[in-house]
Enzyme design. Sequence first.
Site, PDB file in Angstrom:
ATOM      1  N   GLY A   1       0.827  -1.195   0.000  1.00 30.87           N
ATOM      2  CA  GLY A   1       0.000   0.000   0.000  1.00 30.87           C
ATOM      3  C   GLY A   1       0.861   1.245   0.000  1.00 30.87           C
ATOM      4  O   GLY A   1       2.090   1.169  -0.019  1.00 30.87           O
TER       5      GLY A   1
ATOM      6  N   HIS B   1       7.185  -4.034   1.430  1.00 28.38           N
ATOM      7  CA  HIS B   1       7.260  -3.004   0.402  1.00 28.38           C
ATOM      8  C   HIS B   1       7.957  -1.786   1.008  1.00 28.38           C
ATOM      9  O   HIS B   1       7.444  -1.180   1.957  1.00 28.38           O
ATOM     10  CB  HIS B   1       5.871  -2.594  -0.061  1.00 28.38           C
ATOM     11  CG  HIS B   1       5.260  -3.489  -1.087  1.00 28.38           C
ATOM     12  ND1 HIS B   1       4.810  -4.761  -0.804  1.00 28.38           N
ATOM     13  CD2 HIS B   1       5.014  -3.289  -2.407  1.00 28.38           C
ATOM     14  CE1 HIS B   1       4.310  -5.304  -1.894  1.00 28.38           C
ATOM     15  NE2 HIS B   1       4.418  -4.430  -2.894  1.00 28.38           N
TER      16      HIS B   1
ATOM     17  N   GLU C   1      10.100   2.420  -2.491  1.00 23.71           N
ATOM     18  CA  GLU C   1       9.545   2.610  -3.832  1.00 23.71           C
ATOM     19  C   GLU C   1       9.100   4.059  -3.973  1.00 23.71           C
ATOM     20  O   GLU C   1       9.756   4.868  -4.632  1.00 23.71           O
ATOM     21  CB  GLU C   1       8.373   1.658  -4.068  1.00 23.71           C
ATOM     22  CG  GLU C   1       7.739   1.813  -5.457  1.00 23.71           C
ATOM     23  CD  GLU C   1       6.449   1.027  -5.617  1.00 23.71           C
ATOM     24  OE1 GLU C   1       6.003   0.898  -6.769  1.00 23.71           O
ATOM     25  OE2 GLU C   1       5.875   0.579  -4.607  1.00 23.71           O
TER      26      GLU C   1
END
Length: 365
Positions: free
Chosen positions: A184, A211, A214
Amino acid sequence: MEPTAPTGDQVRQAPKVLLHDHLDGGLRPATVLELAREVGHTLPEGSDTDAATLGRWFAEAADSGSLVRYLETFDHTVGVMQTGPAITRVARECVEDLAADGVVYAEIRYAPEQHVSAGLTLDEVVAAVREGFEQGTAAAEAAGHRIVVRQLLTAMRHQARSMEIAELAVAWRDRGVAGFDIAGAEAGYPPTRHLDAFEYLQRENAHFTIHAGEAFGLPSIWQALQWCGADRLGHGVRIVDDITVHDDGSVELGRLAQYVRDKRIPLEMCPASNIQTGAAASIAEHPIGLLTKLRFRVTVNTDNRLMSGTSMTAEMSSLVEAFDYGLADLRWFTINAMKSAFLPFDERLAIIDGVIKPGYAALGV
């Protein structure tokens, strides 16, 4: 580097390993269209005439340079994945498509919490995916393709269900679930918000990726590693911000970049989607070139095959064109990924020695 670049057919035939691919980001456009009609889900106006038109809409909507806008396209894939049969179909087709593309091992991630709006339980969602993966693996084998597929269960970083999903991953880890992930929008939702889940996973000797790096920079990577204990970094492209290339060509690594390289922390790089979300300007300017040259533990991935209109063959072919990579380089990426998989050591070794190396040897490497 080989004197001759590999052909498209050689890249397609080469064994591939995929660590970062979202189940809800890889649907066939025709399947989205059919399932939307079955459940009454409304697709964007003008995109619902045929599969080709819908496929173009996804690619164009995702190609915005914004991670937030990119994530909005998932409203329409997740929206049609709310029943057991629909989820099983999507999972089956995912495996079939990857196997046809030469993928021999894949870890496919998705957020179970996003598939319960029609009444499914979290366990029923995981079971439906498992059933689809088993069907897809059997279909691929019947077509002459060997593939091993595992699930990664994802918690959404802006929600508060990470502990519940972590417990779900542990409960299913002997039944096809290889690990855990959070995903997310990064900005405003640091991984440390889910520290209790990561500490639980560590106590349970479970694998997890995060994650990080990014859409947000070095602090996200640092927290994922040093606070949360991630085994791998989802994307991790912004680690390049801790690397200085001087005018004379010499390279200086900051302490975090040095740590990532020294510890051989796998980077799940997704070139095509990184360009779409603005994490990189182009394939030729993607940090994967520098990170590969510096021998970080780089892996190549698709992220979202539908939104990026991509495949493992397309991702590797783009790197061949941009950086003059040869088959030996693609073999290096592939073995990097298999070494980094959330699979027992002996099983990883069996795929490396029994599938990847012979596959590349047959291509002359």
